[in-house]
Design a protein around this motif. Sequence first.
Motif, PDB file in Angstrom:
ATOM      1  N   ALA A 141       5.471   4.596   1.883  1.00  0.00           N
ATOM      2  CA  ALA A 141       5.991   5.247   2.451  1.00  0.00           C
ATOM      3  C   ALA A 141       6.857   5.170   3.934  1.00  0.00           C
ATOM      4  O   ALA A 141       7.386   6.115   4.266  1.00  0.00           O
ATOM      5  N   LEU A 142       6.969   4.839   4.337  1.00  0.00           N
ATOM      6  CA  LEU A 142       7.563   3.913   5.337  1.00  0.00           C
ATOM      7  C   LEU A 142       8.898   3.854   5.060  1.00  0.00           C
ATOM      8  O   LEU A 142       9.800   3.851   4.013  1.00  0.00           O
TER       9      LEU A 142
ATOM     10  N   SER B   6       0.953  -0.925   0.019  1.00  0.00           N
ATOM     11  CA  SER B   6      -0.168  -0.269  -0.110  1.00  0.00           C
ATOM     12  C   SER B   6       0.665   0.666  -0.154  1.00  0.00           C
ATOM     13  O   SER B   6       2.382   1.174   0.212  1.00  0.00           O
ATOM     14  N   ASP B   7      -0.258   2.312  -0.471  1.00  0.00           N
ATOM     15  CA  ASP B   7       1.248   3.336  -0.759  1.00  0.00           C
ATOM     16  C   ASP B   7       1.827   3.674   0.879  1.00  0.00           C
ATOM     17  O   ASP B   7       3.087   4.849   1.069  1.00  0.00           O
ATOM     18  N   GLU B   8       1.246   3.465   2.025  1.00  0.00           N
ATOM     19  CA  GLU B   8       1.032   4.266   3.407  1.00  0.00           C
ATOM     20  C   GLU B   8       2.425   3.007   3.877  1.00  0.00           C
ATOM     21  O   GLU B   8       3.441   3.806   4.627  1.00  0.00           O
TER      22      GLU B   8
END
Length: 286
Positions: A258-259, A253-255
């Motif tokens: 982004a990590l 996922s995009d979330e």
Amino acid sequence: MAKHKKNKKYTSNHASLEKTAVKAKKHLGQHFLKDENVAKKIGDTLTLNGYKNVIEIGPGMGVLTKYILGKDLKLIAMDLDNESIEYLNTNFQLEHSDVLRRNTSFKVLEADFLKFDLNTLFPDEQFAITGNFPYNISTQIVFKTLEHKERIPEFTGMFQKEVAQRICEQSGSKAYGILSVLTKAFYDTEYLFTVPPEVFNPPPKVDSGVLRLIRKKDYSIPCDERLFFRVVKTAFGQRRKTLRNSLKTFQLSDEIKALEILSKRPEQLDVDQFIELTILIEKLQG
């Protein structure tokens, strides 16, 4: 903690023992250990802490075998080479009859370790694995050990030096890879000493390394084990890429993308971070 002793090299002060009864076979990756002092030192790597069962892989002519038999244990010597099996059942037993009288729990088994059902050996009991492993199947031996880790609390033996070092390597190194992460997830690893080519017949073209793996007291991991293996293998499959790119097949996922951890390359992650990453992917997959 793993101890990586890169510069320690073993030099024998004892006489070597030449044996020519069994011819080393190139297709089996055989290099027979001929130095008694090295053999004894490898035999002494076993701690046998709380168990008495041992499988020796690739005993050849028993140079290491007799030093294992000198301990209070049950030993199965497993070899694929029928010539070695015949030697162990005849010449070896005659030469070391005094040791065998003191230790009657000795069995010679002609079998391919990689194909053999280990559940039929020492039923419901723990056992250690040791040996002077054939270089051409040494990594496969480690992977099979990991598959049966619930029954194998200890693993010692000799590998090609760079393979032994890779298994014991810490994160951040170019040598750190799949074997390093998967082994360290379940075992404490220790590189013990280096062995030069001249103590073998025929001598290999590289140095050898002896290591010891001791299973962790808590060797379960808080994520799906199969997924953990997949994540590690996929990440190192494209080790020059960041994890954000190498793990695309997991449809992150995009979330998660982004990590900060996804901006790193696989060799920068220790075992705990790979477990953390697997947990995130596991949640993503429902």
